[in-house]
Motif scaffolding. Structure first.
Motif, PDB file in Angstrom:
ATOM      1  N   LEU A 146       0.814  -1.092  -0.118  1.00 46.88           N
ATOM      2  CA  LEU A 146       0.050   0.016   0.040  1.00 46.88           C
ATOM      3  C   LEU A 146       0.907   1.221   0.021  1.00 46.88           C
ATOM      4  O   LEU A 146       2.217   1.205   0.379  1.00 46.88           O
ATOM      5  N   CYS A 147       0.155   2.213  -0.290  1.00 45.00           N
ATOM      6  CA  CYS A 147       1.027   3.776  -0.461  1.00 45.00           C
ATOM      7  C   CYS A 147       1.453   3.921   0.964  1.00 45.00           C
ATOM      8  O   CYS A 147       0.660   4.173   1.905  1.00 45.00           O
ATOM      9  N   PRO A 148       2.672   4.291   1.357  1.00 45.41           N
ATOM     10  CA  PRO A 148       3.046   4.720   2.491  1.00 45.41           C
ATOM     11  C   PRO A 148       2.295   5.824   3.156  1.00 45.41           C
ATOM     12  O   PRO A 148       2.738   6.188   4.259  1.00 45.41           O
ATOM     13  N   VAL A 149       1.805   6.713   2.228  1.00 46.29           N
ATOM     14  CA  VAL A 149       1.570   8.147   2.744  1.00 46.29           C
ATOM     15  C   VAL A 149       0.151   8.157   3.328  1.00 46.29           C
ATOM     16  O   VAL A 149      -0.086   8.408   4.303  1.00 46.29           O
ATOM     17  N   TRP A 150      -0.804   7.202   2.411  1.00 42.72           N
ATOM     18  CA  TRP A 150      -2.365   7.252   2.873  1.00 42.72           C
ATOM     19  C   TRP A 150      -2.632   5.824   3.272  1.00 42.72           C
ATOM     20  O   TRP A 150      -3.648   5.462   3.942  1.00 42.72           O
ATOM     21  N   GLU A 151      -1.945   5.119   2.857  1.00 41.08           N
ATOM     22  CA  GLU A 151      -2.151   3.658   3.218  1.00 41.08           C
ATOM     23  C   GLU A 151      -3.454   2.961   2.484  1.00 41.08           C
ATOM     24  O   GLU A 151      -4.362   2.312   3.500  1.00 41.08           O
ATOM     25  N   ASP A 152      -3.798   3.328   1.477  1.00 39.68           N
ATOM     26  CA  ASP A 152      -5.408   3.236   1.049  1.00 39.68           C
ATOM     27  C   ASP A 152      -5.326   2.559   0.000  1.00 39.68           C
ATOM     28  O   ASP A 152      -6.636   1.684  -0.499  1.00 39.68           O
ATOM     29  N   GLN A 153      -4.207   2.467  -0.920  1.00 37.70           N
ATOM     30  CA  GLN A 153      -4.360   1.865  -2.326  1.00 37.70           C
ATOM     31  C   GLN A 153      -2.915   1.415  -2.675  1.00 37.70           C
ATOM     32  O   GLN A 153      -2.042   1.875  -1.971  1.00 37.70           O
ATOM     33  N   TRP A 154      -2.748   0.360  -3.618  1.00 35.92           N
ATOM     34  CA  TRP A 154      -1.727   0.071  -3.972  1.00 35.92           C
ATOM     35  C   TRP A 154      -0.740   1.164  -4.747  1.00 35.92           C
ATOM     36  O   TRP A 154      -1.128   1.874  -5.344  1.00 35.92           O
ATOM     37  N   GLU A 155       0.388   1.004  -4.215  1.00 39.25           N
ATOM     38  CA  GLU A 155       1.372   2.287  -4.692  1.00 39.25           C
ATOM     39  C   GLU A 155       2.047   1.936  -5.830  1.00 39.25           C
ATOM     40  O   GLU A 155       2.529   0.951  -6.183  1.00 39.25           O
ATOM     41  N   SER A 156       1.777   3.051  -6.727  1.00 45.16           N
ATOM     42  CA  SER A 156       2.280   2.975  -8.017  1.00 45.16           C
ATOM     43  C   SER A 156       2.741   4.596  -8.610  1.00 45.16           C
ATOM     44  O   SER A 156       2.464   5.598  -7.787  1.00 45.16           O
ATOM     45  N   HIS A 157       3.460   4.892  -9.590  1.00 49.52           N
ATOM     46  CA  HIS A 157       3.587   6.147  -9.905  1.00 49.52           C
ATOM     47  C   HIS A 157       2.320   6.975 -10.257  1.00 49.52           C
ATOM     48  O   HIS A 157       2.124   8.085  -9.841  1.00 49.52           O
ATOM     49  N   ASN A 158       1.270   6.342 -10.937  1.00 48.66           N
ATOM     50  CA  ASN A 158       0.202   7.004 -11.075  1.00 48.66           C
ATOM     51  C   ASN A 158      -0.594   7.353  -9.616  1.00 48.66           C
ATOM     52  O   ASN A 158      -0.994   8.465  -9.251  1.00 48.66           O
ATOM     53  N   HIS A 159      -0.494   6.694  -8.693  1.00 48.65           N
ATOM     54  CA  HIS A 159      -1.212   6.830  -7.529  1.00 48.65           C
ATOM     55  C   HIS A 159      -0.493   7.771  -6.664  1.00 48.65           C
ATOM     56  O   HIS A 159      -1.028   8.757  -6.124  1.00 48.65           O
ATOM     57  N   LEU A 160       0.737   7.566  -6.680  1.00 49.82           N
ATOM     58  CA  LEU A 160       1.589   8.599  -5.663  1.00 49.82           C
ATOM     59  C   LEU A 160       1.697  10.036  -6.105  1.00 49.82           C
ATOM     60  O   LEU A 160       1.385  10.823  -5.365  1.00 49.82           O
ATOM     61  N   PHE A 161       1.589  10.036  -7.462  1.00 52.99           N
ATOM     62  CA  PHE A 161       1.601  11.644  -8.065  1.00 52.99           C
ATOM     63  C   PHE A 161       0.545  12.068  -8.078  1.00 52.99           C
ATOM     64  O   PHE A 161       0.286  13.582  -8.591  1.00 52.99           O
TER      65      PHE A 161
END
Length: 270
Positions: A146-161
């Motif tokens: 999961l995204c280490p910032v919000w921990e709600d979705q799978w972390e990828s370039h598209n999600h993170l930025f």
């Protein structure tokens, strides 16, 4: 690979050395007016064209090296590198790469962008950052995907930025400061804009902000992993704005870019 071809501007040492040595091939082939060329014509070529010359066994080692370059570069490639009257080894080297020029080079390597921001933006465009989806492709065991910032979705370039809630708030603050929506908020549309290759003053300002935002988002992401906390969107946006302001005033003071004066006056009033 040169930056124009999607690389970082680093050259392969052996290939670059051969391109530099090819200058002597060009000098001999075009019969430049020098004592060394006249000596080569008298001792080795004896009126024979360099491309048709048959190498002899008793030739010196440096002459053999030059003759072997004919197997690396054609006569046309060597002559093309010296069409302007001066041999350009960089032109010969780039032509030997057989690569296409990337459309995003002006946006990523914008002269107003900080080098470290430009480097990270290059990583983002090529999806080279070690986000957790890329780490999973390398079969590296992870505690969480999961995204280490919000921990709600799978972390990828598209999600993170773009899809992360914190990133959306940061973009909202930056767009509010700029006074308009500077770029798309989807990864696919965002890369299309980069590939447009505009190099006008407003595009330079937008690209500088874009690179600074990407850098601060990635920095905050690492902060969440290694330090266990995240800054607020307002704090990150403030850091971006401060960096952009300092950079713009620095560039303006050194090169006096007249097309940035309007934006600089706006910054001075803030």
């Amino acid at each position: 690979m040169p930056k124009a071809y999607g690389g970082l501007g680093l050259r392969d040492g052996a290939s670059w050395n051969r391109a530099l040595l090819a200058k002597y091939v060009w000098v001999v082939s075009t019969r430049q007016d020098s004592l060394w060329v006249k000596w080569i014509q008298h001792v080795y070529l004896k009126g024979v064209n360099f491309s048709n010359y048959v190498l002899k066994q008793d030739s010196s080692w440096y002459w053999r090296k030059l003759c072997h370059l004919r197997n690396r570069f054609s006569e046309g490639e060597v002559l093309a590198a010296g069409l302007s009257g001066t041999f350009r080894p960089s032109k010969l080297y780039n032509n030997s790469l057989n690569q296409q020029i990337v459309a995003y080079k002006n946006a990523v390597w914008c002269r107003t962008t900080l080098p470290k921001h430009g480097f990270l933006l290059w990583m983002v465009v090529n999806s080279f950052l070690l986000t957790r989806d890329n780490l999973a492709k390398c079969t590296i065991p992870l505690d969480s995907s999961l995204c280490p910032v919000w921990e709600d979705q799978w972390e990828s370039h598209n999600h993170l930025f773009f899809d992360c809630c914190l990133s959306k708030r940061i973009l909202s603050c930056i767009f509010s400061w700029l006074g308009f929506r500077a770029w798309a908020t989807r990864f696919s549309d965002w890369t299309v804009r980069l590939n447009c290759g505009h190099n006008d003053s407003m595009s330079m300002i937008i690209n500088m902000n874009l690179a600074a935002v990407a850098y601060q988002i990635w920095r905050n992401r690492n902060r969440c992993i290694y330090d266990g906390f995240s800054l607020t969107a307002n704090c990150i946006a403030k850091d971006v704005i401060t960096l952009v302001q300092y950079r713009l005033f620095s560039v303006h003071s050194r090169k006096a870019l007249p097309h940035l004066k309007l934006f600089l006056r706006k910054l001075s009033c803030m």
